[in-house]
Design a protein around this motif. Structure first.
Motif, mmCIF file in Angstrom:
data_model
loop_
_atom_site.group_PDB
_atom_site.id
_atom_site.type_symbol
_atom_site.label_atom_id
_atom_site.label_comp_id
_atom_site.label_asym_id
_atom_site.label_seq_id
_atom_site.Cartn_x
_atom_site.Cartn_y
_atom_site.Cartn_z
ATOM 1 N N ALA A 21 0.714 -1.292 -0.078
ATOM 2 C CA ALA A 21 -0.174 0.035 0.027
ATOM 3 C C ALA A 21 0.887 1.271 0.003
ATOM 4 N N ALA A 22 1.808 1.233 0.749
ATOM 5 C CA ALA A 22 2.888 2.307 0.838
ATOM 6 C C ALA A 22 3.496 2.569 -0.357
ATOM 7 N N ARG A 27 3.692 5.697 -5.757
ATOM 8 C CA ARG A 27 3.435 5.543 -7.043
ATOM 9 C C ARG A 27 2.477 6.676 -7.621
ATOM 10 N N ALA A 28 1.290 6.946 -6.851
ATOM 11 C CA ALA A 28 0.237 7.625 -7.083
ATOM 12 C C ALA A 28 1.097 9.129 -6.987
ATOM 13 N N HIS A 29 1.668 9.428 -5.965
ATOM 14 C CA HIS A 29 2.358 10.635 -5.711
ATOM 15 C C HIS A 29 3.481 10.854 -6.839
ATOM 16 N N ARG A 30 4.103 9.799 -7.347
ATOM 17 C CA ARG A 30 4.973 10.264 -8.464
ATOM 18 C C ARG A 30 4.376 10.464 -9.578
ATOM 19 N N ALA A 34 4.559 13.620 -11.757
ATOM 20 C CA ALA A 34 4.852 13.747 -13.409
ATOM 21 C C ALA A 34 3.813 14.416 -14.173
ATOM 22 N N ARG A 35 2.662 14.512 -13.923
ATOM 23 C CA ARG A 35 1.503 15.374 -14.439
ATOM 24 C C ARG A 35 1.696 16.803 -14.310
ATOM 25 N N LYS A 36 2.158 17.207 -13.110
ATOM 26 C CA LYS A 36 2.335 18.573 -12.984
ATOM 27 C C LYS A 36 3.528 19.122 -13.649
#
Length: 83
Positions: A21-22, A27-30, A34-36
């Protein structure tokens, strides 16, 4: 103040998340970062293209002005010589 309380109340969650889960959260934060970065790069490219276009237009206008001044100067000299 409220945000600090919420962060303090949920701080244990980061420590207690299982490894899988961590990693998913990381991954979600990365992906979000990356989108930003992608949007920032797109905006920077657009600004670069716009500035190059503006500089091109200015260069053409300065060139036209120089040609006009030179042609007027040449016309005045020819009038003075014949006059």
């Amino acid at each position: 103040m409220v945000r600090e309380r919420i962060m303090a109340a949920t701080a244990w969650m980061g420590q207690r998340l299982p490894g899988r889960a961590a990693r998913a959260v990381e991954r979600a934060h990365r992906r979000a970062n990356a989108r930003k970065r992608g949007w920032s790069r797109d905006i920077a490219r657009l600004m670069l293209v716009a500035s190059v276009l503006v500089l091109g237009v200015l260069a053409v206008e300065i060139g036209r002005k120089a040609v006009t001044i030179l042609s007027h100067n040449t016309a005045q000299q020819s009038v003075e010589i014949t006059g």
